[in-house]
Scaffold this motif. Structure first.
Motif, PDB file in Angstrom:
ATOM      1  N   ILE A  70     -16.430  63.418  -3.804  1.00  0.00           N
ATOM      2  CA  ILE A  70     -17.114  64.541  -3.166  1.00  0.00           C
ATOM      3  C   ILE A  70     -17.474  65.577  -4.218  1.00  0.00           C
ATOM      4  N   TRP A  71     -18.590  66.232  -4.015  1.00  0.00           N
ATOM      5  CA  TRP A  71     -19.002  67.352  -4.861  1.00  0.00           C
ATOM      6  C   TRP A  71     -19.049  68.567  -3.951  1.00  0.00           C
ATOM      7  N   LEU A  72     -18.256  69.575  -4.290  1.00  0.00           N
ATOM      8  CA  LEU A  72     -18.219  70.775  -3.468  1.00  0.00           C
ATOM      9  C   LEU A  72     -19.169  71.823  -4.019  1.00  0.00           C
ATOM     10  N   SER A  73     -20.096  72.289  -3.221  1.00  0.00           N
ATOM     11  CA  SER A  73     -20.895  73.453  -3.616  1.00  0.00           C
ATOM     12  C   SER A  73     -19.921  74.615  -3.831  1.00  0.00           C
ATOM     13  N   PRO A  74     -20.358  75.696  -4.524  1.00  0.00           N
ATOM     14  CA  PRO A  74     -19.398  76.682  -5.055  1.00  0.00           C
ATOM     15  C   PRO A  74     -18.382  77.227  -4.057  1.00  0.00           C
ATOM     16  N   ILE A  75     -17.116  77.247  -4.509  1.00  0.00           N
ATOM     17  CA  ILE A  75     -16.025  77.765  -3.667  1.00  0.00           C
ATOM     18  C   ILE A  75     -15.282  78.913  -4.347  1.00  0.00           C
ATOM     19  N   MET A  76     -15.737  79.313  -5.538  1.00  0.00           N
ATOM     20  CA  MET A  76     -15.007  80.366  -6.248  1.00  0.00           C
ATOM     21  C   MET A  76     -15.365  81.735  -5.665  1.00  0.00           C
ATOM     22  N   GLU A  77     -14.525  82.713  -5.983  1.00  0.00           N
ATOM     23  CA  GLU A  77     -14.684  84.036  -5.374  1.00  0.00           C
ATOM     24  C   GLU A  77     -16.088  84.600  -5.611  1.00  0.00           C
ATOM     25  N   SER A  78     -16.670  85.115  -4.556  1.00  0.00           N
ATOM     26  CA  SER A  78     -18.070  85.528  -4.650  1.00  0.00           C
ATOM     27  C   SER A  78     -18.409  86.521  -3.551  1.00  0.00           C
ATOM     28  N   PRO A  79     -19.241  87.518  -3.863  1.00  0.00           N
ATOM     29  CA  PRO A  79     -19.732  88.390  -2.785  1.00  0.00           C
ATOM     30  C   PRO A  79     -20.712  87.653  -1.870  1.00  0.00           C
ATOM     31  N   GLN A  80     -21.036  86.389  -2.198  1.00  0.00           N
ATOM     32  CA  GLN A  80     -21.886  85.543  -1.354  1.00  0.00           C
ATOM     33  C   GLN A  80     -23.305  86.089  -1.182  1.00  0.00           C
ATOM     34  N   VAL A  81     -23.783  86.754  -2.206  1.00  0.00           N
ATOM     35  CA  VAL A  81     -25.185  87.170  -2.174  1.00  0.00           C
ATOM     36  C   VAL A  81     -26.067  85.925  -2.229  1.00  0.00           C
ATOM     37  N   ILE A  87     -20.701  84.218  -8.825  1.00  0.00           N
ATOM     38  CA  ILE A  87     -19.236  84.191  -8.866  1.00  0.00           C
ATOM     39  C   ILE A  87     -18.678  85.482  -9.459  1.00  0.00           C
ATOM     40  N   SER A  88     -17.692  86.071  -8.770  1.00  0.00           N
ATOM     41  CA  SER A  88     -17.087  87.304  -9.262  1.00  0.00           C
ATOM     42  C   SER A  88     -15.740  87.044  -9.926  1.00  0.00           C
ATOM     43  N   ASN A  89     -15.153  85.863  -9.681  1.00  0.00           N
ATOM     44  CA  ASN A  89     -13.937  85.489 -10.409  1.00  0.00           C
ATOM     45  C   ASN A  89     -13.820  83.962 -10.388  1.00  0.00           C
ATOM     46  N   TYR A  90     -13.903  83.373 -11.574  1.00  0.00           N
ATOM     47  CA  TYR A  90     -13.896  81.909 -11.676  1.00  0.00           C
ATOM     48  C   TYR A  90     -12.519  81.302 -11.405  1.00  0.00           C
ATOM     49  N   TYR A  91     -11.482  82.132 -11.424  1.00  0.00           N
ATOM     50  CA  TYR A  91     -10.118  81.609 -11.292  1.00  0.00           C
ATOM     51  C   TYR A  91      -9.534  81.784  -9.892  1.00  0.00           C
ATOM     52  N   PHE A 121     -20.144  74.190 -10.844  1.00  0.00           N
ATOM     53  CA  PHE A 121     -19.778  75.142 -11.883  1.00  0.00           C
ATOM     54  C   PHE A 121     -21.042  75.943 -12.193  1.00  0.00           C
ATOM     55  N   VAL A 122     -20.935  77.257 -12.147  1.00  0.00           N
ATOM     56  CA  VAL A 122     -22.131  78.099 -12.261  1.00  0.00           C
ATOM     57  C   VAL A 122     -22.036  78.928 -13.536  1.00  0.00           C
ATOM     58  N   PRO A 123     -22.504  78.398 -14.661  1.00  0.00           N
ATOM     59  CA  PRO A 123     -22.287  79.077 -15.937  1.00  0.00           C
ATOM     60  C   PRO A 123     -23.420  79.993 -16.401  1.00  0.00           C
ATOM     61  N   ASN A 124     -24.593  79.912 -15.815  1.00  0.00           N
ATOM     62  CA  ASN A 124     -25.707  80.709 -16.344  1.00  0.00           C
ATOM     63  C   ASN A 124     -25.526  82.196 -16.085  1.00  0.00           C
ATOM     64  N   HIS A 125     -24.920  82.494 -14.947  1.00  0.00           N
ATOM     65  CA  HIS A 125     -24.805  83.891 -14.540  1.00  0.00           C
ATOM     66  C   HIS A 125     -23.515  84.089 -13.764  1.00  0.00           C
ATOM     67  N   THR A 126     -23.095  85.340 -13.666  1.00  0.00           N
ATOM     68  CA  THR A 126     -21.976  85.675 -12.786  1.00  0.00           C
ATOM     69  C   THR A 126     -22.538  86.587 -11.705  1.00  0.00           C
ATOM     70  N   SER A 127     -21.662  87.035 -10.846  1.00  0.00           N
ATOM     71  CA  SER A 127     -22.023  88.097  -9.915  1.00  0.00           C
ATOM     72  C   SER A 127     -22.027  89.420 -10.685  1.00  0.00           C
ATOM     73  N   GLN A 183     -32.126  85.738 -14.381  1.00  0.00           N
ATOM     74  CA  GLN A 183     -33.154  84.731 -14.062  1.00  0.00           C
ATOM     75  C   GLN A 183     -33.185  84.437 -12.561  1.00  0.00           C
ATOM     76  N   PHE A 184     -32.076  84.751 -11.875  1.00  0.00           N
ATOM     77  CA  PHE A 184     -32.075  84.601 -10.413  1.00  0.00           C
ATOM     78  C   PHE A 184     -32.078  86.014  -9.813  1.00  0.00           C
ATOM     79  N   SER A 185     -31.234  86.305  -8.823  1.00  0.00           N
ATOM     80  CA  SER A 185     -31.317  87.627  -8.205  1.00  0.00           C
ATOM     81  C   SER A 185     -30.733  88.695  -9.133  1.00  0.00           C
ATOM     82  N   LYS A 186     -30.990  89.948  -8.835  1.00  0.00           N
ATOM     83  CA  LYS A 186     -30.487  91.001  -9.715  1.00  0.00           C
ATOM     84  C   LYS A 186     -28.974  91.145  -9.600  1.00  0.00           C
ATOM     85  N   GLN A 187     -28.397  90.533  -8.559  1.00  0.00           N
ATOM     86  CA  GLN A 187     -26.929  90.502  -8.466  1.00  0.00           C
ATOM     87  C   GLN A 187     -26.343  89.324  -9.236  1.00  0.00           C
TER      88      GLN A 187
END
Ligand SMILES: *[C@@H]1O[C@H](CO)[C@@H](O)[C@H](O)[C@H]1NC(C)=O
Ligand SMILES: *[C@@H]1O[C@H](CO)[C@@H](O)[C@H](O)[C@H]1NC(C)=O
Ligand SMILES: *[C@@H]1O[C@H](CO)[C@@H](O)[C@H](O)[C@H]1NC(C)=O
Ligand SMILES: *[C@@H]1O[C@H](CO)[C@@H](O)[C@H](O)[C@H]1NC(C)=O
Ligand SMILES: *[C@@H]1O[C@H](CO)[C@@H](O)[C@H](O)[C@H]1NC(C)=O
Ligand SMILES: *[C@@H]1O[C@H](CO)[C@@H](O)[C@H](O)[C@H]1NC(C)=O
Ligand SMILES: CC(=O)N[C@H]1CO[C@H](CO)[C@@H](O)[C@@H]1O
Ligand SMILES: [Ca+2]
Ligand SMILES: [Ca+2]
Length: 596
Positions: A70-81, A87-91, A121-127, A183-187
């Motif tokens: 299975i591949w899970l779309s992102p589950i790390m801490e996020s304001p979900q914008v 992602i606001s905290n990868y851990y 894994f979302v490495p290009n940007h954070t929240s 490159q994506f949203s301003k958040q």
């Protein structure tokens, strides 16, 4: 004490055992992955959002489908914008999905059941809510260069770069009195990969999750990792569109830079070394590559074989370039053919000959077993495939998807033919489409509605609490449970049969031939040591409403046996049918076993 000793012995026993078994470096080679969109999969605590315990509950079901991982779309801490792609905290696991303990349990249970677990894994940007960003905006020592900051005046950004989500890619920070790149949203501020500290942070994160037992990563938005270090303006594109629209410019300074490929090679080496040092099955990397084919191939590695990149890249050709209204069987063939043409030579021991026929023109191609997920037919960013290719063509496309060589990825719901949900503008959640004028066309909410498990309240997604996106009204008829009966024909029974078929030698190792017999009918044939598996598919696109007589080219015998037939087909499993004149109705598709 005795108990302790027993536990210790048991643990040591496992260690000894695991040391002595052969590690499987190629487990991913013909694998079928199942993409879970966690928020819409299964809500275990009835709060409206799907969660990790919900996934754990459904693991036995996933085993029943026959998928390998299975591949899970992102589950790390996020304001979900951006639904977790910020992602606001990868851990930390986002509380709406559960806790790290839930993830650990999920990994243990999945492994017990023989399923691999891949994380997005979302490495290009954070929240913009990530502590790194707050510190960077504050010029806190050590964090100044974690993001891409540039001078400018508040009314004039540093250059003309555009966000994929329209408008300038630069956002002014009052606090720092500079612009940051997004490159994506301003958040979603872009991390600065020209800073070695960022490389270190990312490797620490990869290691953290590998230590938990994660089997690999699907790397999001990798083409956008690096940008031009001289910040040159991007050239104007050919398409005459809105100057705020991303397609207004060519993106050779903000996507697919040579440094970006090098980053993938660096991570590949990192996960390979980790698996080797810890004596584990290989850890896989999948990259997204929204690039032309030549660029996409560089994500696999360099042709001199010196650098290995991703184990496989996602190819969006099928999703993006096929259109019910304008495409035909030749277009499908051409697409497969352009992909195969561009494949790199790096895994040359795996190569077998593949022959494609475009009309009557025959071309010889090489084909690699790594040409993976070629026919991924849907994901969380695109309308569900029955909506794109016609609900009547569900089976035919699934047959192609799963019987072409390489890795396949199923987006949750595809296994039983879930269609787009109905979402009103007011109910929409996708931040890229919060404008009534573009909602219908751009929103990604339709393919993200909750999974339709059964015909009870909220389709069995939860116990009645308001769901984050509405449950599709189609659930009364279109749900998994109604397709579980093995004695009745259904999409799900066909899906399971296809997954089993994928595991046969012919499908794993066979050569691949594909023909467009007319602009509305196509045949795929896989062949290995006197056995063949063929798919014959009459698309019935546009006004092609007549039945068509097709043949399976290149086999010496006259007859074969139906292995799988589309729902509603005149043919049934086991039927002895002619390979020289096989009549197909519009939208009809069959998988045929042939021995000669
Ligand atoms: C911001 O910078 C000041 C001064 O360097 C420091 O005291 C403070 O902790 C920083 N705040 C954050 C959130 O990093
Ligand atoms: C980007 O495109 C422009 C115009 O097509 C070209 O002049 C330039 O050399 C390209 N730069 C790179 C880095 O490919
Ligand atoms: C890919 O590279 C080949 C050989 O260098 C070239 O002929 C072809 O036009 C390129 N294709 C694209 C889409 O850039
Ligand atoms: C296909 O054509 C129909 C009717 O002509 C139209 O309503 C629909 O929007 C078109 N779909 C696409 C994807 O172009
Ligand atoms: C719900 O599905 C079950 C079988 O899964 C069926 O027996 C029942 O009649 C269905 N109920 C409704 C209201 O459709
Ligand atoms: C199919 O039927 C024909 C006779 O109609 C027979 O000769 C042939 O052996 C059968 N083939 C298979 C694969 O059962
Ligand atoms: C297919 C895919 O994962 N698309 C994602 C790419 O990255 C952006 C930003 O992180 C997301 O919004 C997409 O969903
Ligand atoms: Ca929940
Ligand atoms: Ca970037």
């Amino acid at each position: 004490m005795i108990l302790r000793t027993l536990v210790l012995v048991a643990v040591l026993g496992i260690v000894v055992h695991s040391r002595s078994i052969q590690r499987d470096q190629n487990w991913w080679n013909h694998a079928t992955f199942y993409q879970i969109y966690p928020r819409s999969f299964k809500d275990s605590n009835n709060d409206g959002d799907g969660d990790l315990p919900g996934i754990i509950e459904k693991l036995p079901y996933l085993v029943e489908t026959g998928v390998n991982g299975i591949w899970l779309s992102p589950i790390m801490e996020s304001p979900q914008v951006d639904q977790g792609y910020d992602i606001s905290n990868y851990y930390v696991i986002d509380p709406r999905f559960g806790t790290l303990d839930d993830l650990k349990l999920l990994i243990i249970k999945a492994h017990e059941l023989g399923l691999k677990v891949i994380l997005d894994f979302v490495p290009n940007h954070t929240s913009d809510q990530h502590e790194w960003f707050k510190a960077s905006e504050n010029r806190t020592e050590g964090y100044e260069d974690y993001y891409v900051w540039r001078d400018g005046t508040s009314d004039k950004p540093p250059n003309n770069w555009l966000s994929l989500w329209t408008g300038s890619a630069w956002q002014w920070s009052e606090k720092r009195q500079q612009y940051y790149l997004h490159q994506f949203s301003k958040q979603q501020p872009d991390l600065n990969y020209r800073n070695p500290k960022v490389h270190k942070e990312m490797k620490d994160i990869l290691k953290f999750y590998m230590d938990l037992g994660i089997d690999g990563f699907r790397i999001d938005a990798i083409p956008y990792a690096y940008e031009d270090d001289q910040f040159r303006d991007e050239p104007r594109s050919a398409s005459p569109v809105d100057p705020n629209d991303y397609s207004y410019l060519e993106h050779n300074y903000t996507s697919n830079l040579p440094e970006t490929y090098a980053l993938v090679y660096e991570w590949r080496k990192f996960v390979d070394d980790y698996a080797a040092e810890n004596d584990l099955d290989s850890k896989v990397l999948m990259t997204e590559a929204n690039a032309d084919l030549n660029q996409t191939m560089l994500y696999y590695g360099t042709s001199d074989g010196k650098n290995l990149g991703a184990h496989f890249t996602f190819n969006f050709l099928m999703i993006q370039n096929l259109n019910l209204n304008t495409s035909n069987a030749y277009d499908i063939i051409q697409m497969i053919y352009s992909w195969i043409d561009a494949l790199p030579d790096i895994y040359s021991s795996n190569w077998v000959v593949c022959i494609l026929y475009v009309g009557m023109k025959q071309r010889q191609h090489k084909q690699s077993l790594i040409m993976s997920s070629l026919f991924q037919i849907g994901n969380h960013d695109n309308r569900r495939y029955p909506t794109r290719y016609g609900a009547e063509n569900k089976d035919g496309f699934l047959m192609l998807d799963l019987l072409l060589p390489g890795v396949a990825v199923t987006y949750n719901g595809e296994e039983f033919g879930q269609e787009d949900g109905e979402v009103k503008y007011e109910e929409g959640q996708d931040p890229t489409a919060r404008d009534p004028a573009v909602f219908e066309q751009k929103s990604r909410d339709f393919e993200r509605t909750p999974l339709q498990w059964d015909n009870t309240t909220n389709a069995g997604f939860n116990e009645g609490a308001k769901t984050w996106l509405p449950v599709s009204k189609k659930y009364q008829e279109l749900n998994l449970k109604s397709q579980l009966d093995e004695t009745k024909e259904s999409y799900f029974q066909n899906y399971k049969a296809l997954i089993r078929k994928r595991q046969e030698e012919t499908a794993r190792l066979g050569s691949t031939n594909i023909w467009a017999l007319s602009n509305d009918a196509l045949v795929l044939r896989r062949s290995y040591e006197g056995k063949h598996i063929a798919v014959a598919f009459k698309l019935g696109w546009k006004d092609n409403n007549e039945q068509e007589t097709v043949l399976i080219p290149g086999v010496s015998c006259q007859n074969g046996n139906v292995a799988i037939a589309s729902v509603g087909s005149q043919y049934k499993r086991g039927d002895n049918i002619s390979l020289q004149s096989l009549v197909l109705q519009p939208h009809e598709a069959v998988v045929i076993d042939i021995e000669c």
